[in-house]
Design a protein around this motif. Sequence first.
Motif: not given
Length: 120
Positions: A38-48
Amino acid sequence: QVQLVESGGGLVQAGGSLRLSCAASGSISRFNTMAWYRQAPGKQRELVASITNGGSTNYAVSVKGRFTISRDNAKNVVYLQMNSLDPEDTAVYYCNARLSTISRILADFWGQGTQVTVSS
């Protein structure tokens, strides 16, 4: 090559549930690992969450106990059941298929993403 199409995203109130689906254009049994990022605005993509062909799962600390990943190799679909959703879970969720060896990643395939918005 494989095409991955996510679905199931949407707007939900805090505490609610959603189930995401990732449908593959071909067999997913050839991929060592299927995962949701997932990737939230202004954040890096992260493993869920991820799941191996053998069924071993791995979760981000922030979702452990709330989210469940599963795969149906016969239907070529990967699911992410999300419960007790929190506004912090708001993000675009991406499906990933990975080919790898013990020592290196051979290829990554991504879907186009599906938006999940959790209101407080």
